[in-house]
Design an enzyme around this catalytic site. Structure first.
Site, PDB file in Angstrom:
ATOM      1  N   SER A 172      -1.171  -8.449   5.445  1.00 59.25           N
ATOM      2  CA  SER A 172      -2.164  -7.445   5.061  1.00 59.25           C
ATOM      3  C   SER A 172      -3.511  -8.080   4.705  1.00 59.25           C
ATOM      4  O   SER A 172      -4.114  -8.766   5.527  1.00 59.25           O
ATOM      5  CB  SER A 172      -1.572  -6.628   3.915  1.00 59.25           C
ATOM      6  N   ASP A 345       3.275   1.853   9.955  1.00 57.06           N
ATOM      7  CA  ASP A 345       2.451   1.135   8.977  1.00 57.06           C
ATOM      8  C   ASP A 345       1.219   1.964   8.631  1.00 57.06           C
ATOM      9  O   ASP A 345       0.364   2.210   9.479  1.00 57.06           O
ATOM     10  CB  ASP A 345       2.062  -0.227   9.569  1.00 57.06           C
ATOM     11  N   HIS A 377       4.426  -0.788   5.986  1.00 61.10           N
ATOM     12  CA  HIS A 377       3.567  -1.897   5.561  1.00 61.10           C
ATOM     13  C   HIS A 377       4.231  -2.844   4.562  1.00 61.10           C
ATOM     14  O   HIS A 377       4.054  -4.059   4.625  1.00 61.10           O
ATOM     15  CB  HIS A 377       2.290  -1.312   4.941  1.00 61.10           C
TER      16      HIS A 377
END
Ligand SMILES: *[C@@H]1O[C@H](CO)[C@@H](O)[C@H](O)[C@H]1NC(C)=O
Ligand SMILES: *[C@@H]1O[C@H](CO)[C@@H](O)[C@H](O)[C@H]1NC(C)=O
Ligand SMILES: *[C@@H]1O[C@H](CO)[C@@H](O)[C@H](O)[C@H]1NC(C)=O
Length: 405
Positions: A172, A345, A377
């Site tokens: 991320s 996600d 995610h």
């Protein structure tokens, strides 16, 4: 509304018993030694004075050997712990099956694992001239993590190990800051090999509703900013989490999702081990600045992957232009980049990832989509099958790139 819900839930559940998994009481060094590895805590000073703790996982089995260094870098509001806590196992003597804790899986197989902690998380709160009680300390966003933190950590690891390149896995925001660095400081393109992105995030144009609330509920941001610069001080949140998440599921799911997953973008995941949530919330959220949260909120509103927006006057002063400069990912020349992405996600949305692919001039060496369609995610870090779907792929990519070192 959300705050009210959290508050009520905490009152209702204040009787809940304490968490029992030993991992929920462990710091990163304790997690590392609990699995039979040695932990070194390196203090790395950035050129703007932040003192970052980088945790190194040392496997005695490989002592004296030259093992390839790899940096693992966490996402927004997280820490080095992300790569160590997903499952109870992962010890040096465990079976060869690929487990869920990426940091341990790599150390077990002879990688020299360095776990970064970006400025403002609970392991990186020191500075050469400021204290974290001062508002000025918190005057940063992911711009500074890309400009100062990442180069300092990479330089340190290369310096200590004597290697010419270092492997890198980001999750991320841990990918965002690498994309930002590679597009602004060209020399790092040659030093990072490979760069593996778990849930790559640059633009957040298609980020889902839960995340979007962050951008529009200014009250939420303001609420947590009351005390000054830090966003979501981890003590408050982990206390809330401990109370809420120690209760029996599905109640615990409800609480935890509302506090934490709401913010971080995982929601209703069949991949979530509900009984392990107390362990997750003992590490996360690990803290960041309010300014960083606002920067991400700007990305959602403005549809660009840009530097922090100070407003017209501020931008003229800081950048000499009325709008903040975009990070131009087409300038990236790194030819050893790989993606692992997921369909469900909410932060690294498939459409945003596609836009990134189209903007890159370089060809990816590997581009994997997790075959399980509900993978989200946070499942990259906390999914029950992250060993199979993520860590195994990381190991394969590292093996593949090892030949042309
Ligand atoms: C900050 O520095 C102090 C003293 O050097 C140390 O004890 C502490 O662990 C450091 N804190 C963090 C978060 O790095
Ligand atoms: C590299 O390490 C040496 C000591 O091992 C130190 O003196 C030097 O300042 C370091 N350089 C950088 C750029 O960190
Ligand atoms: C789920 O979490 C519990 C509590 O930490 C743990 O004992 C169990 O092994 C975990 N299950 C999986 C599949 O990781």
């Amino acid at each position: 509304m959300i705050l009210l819900r959290i508050f009520t839930a905490v009152l209702v559940l204040s009787w809940a018993s304490a968490a029992t998994d030993p991992d929920s009481a462990r710091t990163v060094p304790e997690l590392i030694s609990s699995r039979g590895y040695e932990c070194q805590a390196h203090q790395v000073v950035t050129s703007d004075g932040y003192i970052l703790t980088v945790h190194r996982v040392v496997n005695a089995k490989f002592s004296g050997q030259s093992v390839k260094p790899i940096i693992l870098n966490h996402g927004l509001l997280s820490s080095a712990g992300d790569f160590l806590i997903n499952s109870p196992g992962g010890g040096a003597g465990d079976s060869d099956e690929v487990g869920n804790n990426l940091g341990f899986e790599l150390a077990k197989r002879g990688y020299d694992v360095w776990l970064a902690n970006n400025r403002g998380n609970k392991y990186s709160l020191n500075h050469t001239s400021l204290t974290s009680k001062q508002r000025k300390f918190w005057d940063f966003s992911f711009d500074e993590m890309a400009e100062y933190d990442l180069p300092a950590v990479i330089d340190h690891v290369l310096n200590i190990t004597g290697f010419e390149t270092v492997s890198y896995v980001g999750h991320s925001q841990g990918t965002s800051i690498m994309f930002a660095l590679l597009s602004t400081q060209p020399k790092y393109n040659k030093l990072v090999k490979p760069f593996i992105s778990l849930a790559p995030v640059t633009t957040v144009i298609w980020a889902t509703a839960n995340v979007r609330l962050l951008a529009y509920e200014d009250a939420l941001i303001k609420f947590f900013e009351i005390k000054g610069g830090p966003f979501l001080p981890d003590k408050v949140l982990s206390a809330l989490g401990k109370v809420g998440c120690a209760a029996a599921p599905p109640v615990s799911n409800y609480i935890c999702e509302n506090i934490l997953f709401f913010i971080l973008g995982g929601w209703d995941s069949p991949q979530l081990n509900a009984t392990r949530v107390p362990v997750y919330v003992s590490q996360d959220p690990a803290g960041t600045s309010s300014k960083n949260m606002i920067h991400w909120a700007q990305g959602i509103r403005q549809f660009t992957f840009s530097k922090f927006d100070y407003g017209l006057i501020g931008n003229l002063k800081k950048y000499g232009k009325p709008i903040p400069p975009e990070y131009d990912v087409s300038k990236i020349t790194n030819e050893n980049m790989a993606f692992i992405t997921a369909l469900n996600d909410g932060l690294a949305d498939p459409l945003d990832v596609q836009l990134l692919r189209e903007r890159l001039r370089v060809k990816l060496i590997h581009d994997e989509r997790v075959p399980y369609p509900l993978f989200n995610h946070l499942d990259f870090i906390w999914g029950k099958d992250s060993g199979k779907y993520v860590n195994q792929v990381v190991l394969d990519i590292l093996k593949k790139t090892a030949d042309n070192q």
